[in-house]
Motif scaffolding. Structure first.
Motif, short mmCIF file in Angstrom:
data_model
loop_
_atom_site.label_atom_id
_atom_site.label_comp_id
_atom_site.label_asym_id
_atom_site.label_seq_id
_atom_site.Cartn_x
_atom_site.Cartn_y
_atom_site.Cartn_z
N VAL A 1 26.56 81.03 37.77
CA VAL A 1 27.39 79.87 37.43
C VAL A 1 28.66 80.37 36.75
O VAL A 1 28.59 81.17 35.82
CB VAL A 1 26.65 78.90 36.48
CG1 VAL A 1 27.52 77.74 36.09
CG2 VAL A 1 25.36 78.41 37.12
N TYR B 1 26.28 77.27 26.19
CA TYR B 1 26.52 76.08 27.00
C TYR B 1 27.84 76.26 27.73
O TYR B 1 28.85 76.66 27.12
CB TYR B 1 26.59 74.83 26.13
CG TYR B 1 25.30 74.55 25.41
CD1 TYR B 1 24.30 73.77 26.02
CD2 TYR B 1 25.07 75.05 24.14
CE1 TYR B 1 23.11 73.51 25.35
CE2 TYR B 1 23.87 74.78 23.47
CZ TYR B 1 22.90 74.03 24.09
OH TYR B 1 21.73 73.77 23.43
N ASP C 1 30.30 71.86 40.47
CA ASP C 1 29.44 72.17 41.60
C ASP C 1 30.27 72.15 42.89
O ASP C 1 31.50 72.00 42.85
CB ASP C 1 28.24 71.21 41.66
CG ASP C 1 28.63 69.76 41.93
OD1 ASP C 1 29.79 69.49 42.31
OD2 ASP C 1 27.75 68.89 41.76
N LYS D 1 29.14 69.95 35.82
CA LYS D 1 27.76 69.99 35.34
C LYS D 1 27.75 70.74 34.01
O LYS D 1 28.49 71.69 33.81
CB LYS D 1 26.86 70.69 36.35
CG LYS D 1 26.73 69.94 37.65
CD LYS D 1 25.56 70.46 38.43
CE LYS D 1 25.11 69.37 39.36
NZ LYS D 1 23.70 69.30 39.49
N TRP E 1 25.73 73.06 31.74
CA TRP E 1 24.65 74.03 31.81
C TRP E 1 24.28 74.55 30.42
O TRP E 1 25.15 74.73 29.57
CB TRP E 1 25.06 75.23 32.67
CG TRP E 1 25.09 74.92 34.13
CD1 TRP E 1 26.13 74.39 34.85
CD2 TRP E 1 24.03 75.11 35.05
NE1 TRP E 1 25.76 74.24 36.15
CE2 TRP E 1 24.48 74.67 36.31
CE3 TRP E 1 22.73 75.60 34.93
CZ2 TRP E 1 23.68 74.72 37.44
CZ3 TRP E 1 21.94 75.66 36.06
CH2 TRP E 1 22.41 75.22 37.30
N LEU F 1 16.81 80.14 37.07
CA LEU F 1 16.72 78.70 36.79
C LEU F 1 15.47 78.33 36.01
O LEU F 1 14.42 78.97 36.13
CB LEU F 1 16.70 77.91 38.10
CG LEU F 1 18.02 77.79 38.83
CD1 LEU F 1 17.80 77.14 40.20
CD2 LEU F 1 19.01 76.99 38.02
N ASP G 1 19.69 71.55 34.56
CA ASP G 1 20.80 72.49 34.69
C ASP G 1 20.71 73.47 33.52
O ASP G 1 21.50 73.44 32.57
CB ASP G 1 22.14 71.74 34.67
CG ASP G 1 22.33 70.87 35.89
OD1 ASP G 1 21.77 71.21 36.96
OD2 ASP G 1 23.02 69.86 35.80
N SER G 2 19.71 74.32 33.59
CA SER G 2 19.48 75.30 32.53
C SER G 2 18.83 76.54 33.10
O SER G 2 18.29 76.52 34.21
CB SER G 2 18.62 74.71 31.40
OG SER G 2 17.35 74.37 31.89
#
Length: 128
Positions: A38, A55, A60, A66, A68, A103, A109-110
């Protein structure tokens, strides 16, 4: 400060993973078969126990932003790697970073960080 970021994280490669595995099973929370990369801007760095978090906001494929959250090691382990809470490990809000990791299993979304690449090309490899 940027030099400390790369050198500290590179030195931390094995220490962070060992600490995390001793603390809880990485496989219980993260899917090691689902790598993620990402690229986005740092919005927050939390130095909290038992794990710290990075963070970032990233767009996307459709252009939607988003939010994360990536798990890192705890503050004690980060300090041992030469990073400090006062300078947030050299990460500032708005910094562009590329995070590689795995993931979370819960579909959020972490994830768990394996590598952070700064805009200037410096790389820190670690479960930060």
């Amino acid at each position: 400060m940027k030099f400390r970021f790369g050198a500290g994280l590179a030195a931390f490669l094995f220490a962070g993973v060992t600490t995390a595995v001793a603390h809880h099973s990485v496989q219980a929370q993260f899917d090691l078969s689902k790598p993620i990369t990402v690229t986005g801007q740092v919005t927050k760095v939390e130095w909290i126990n038992p794990h710290s978090y990075l963070y970032i906001d990233a767009k996307d494929d459709k252009g939607t932003v988003k939010h994360w959250a990536f798990e890192m090691a705890g503050p004690g382990a980060l300090r041992k790697a030469g990073l400090s809470r006062s300078d947030r490990g050299g990460l500032r809000n708005g910094d562009s970073v590329t995070v590689s990791g795995v993931l979370a299993k819960d579909g959020s979304d972490s994830g768990l960080i394996k590598e952070i690449k700064l805009a200037d090309g410096q790389i820190g490899k670690a479960h930060v």
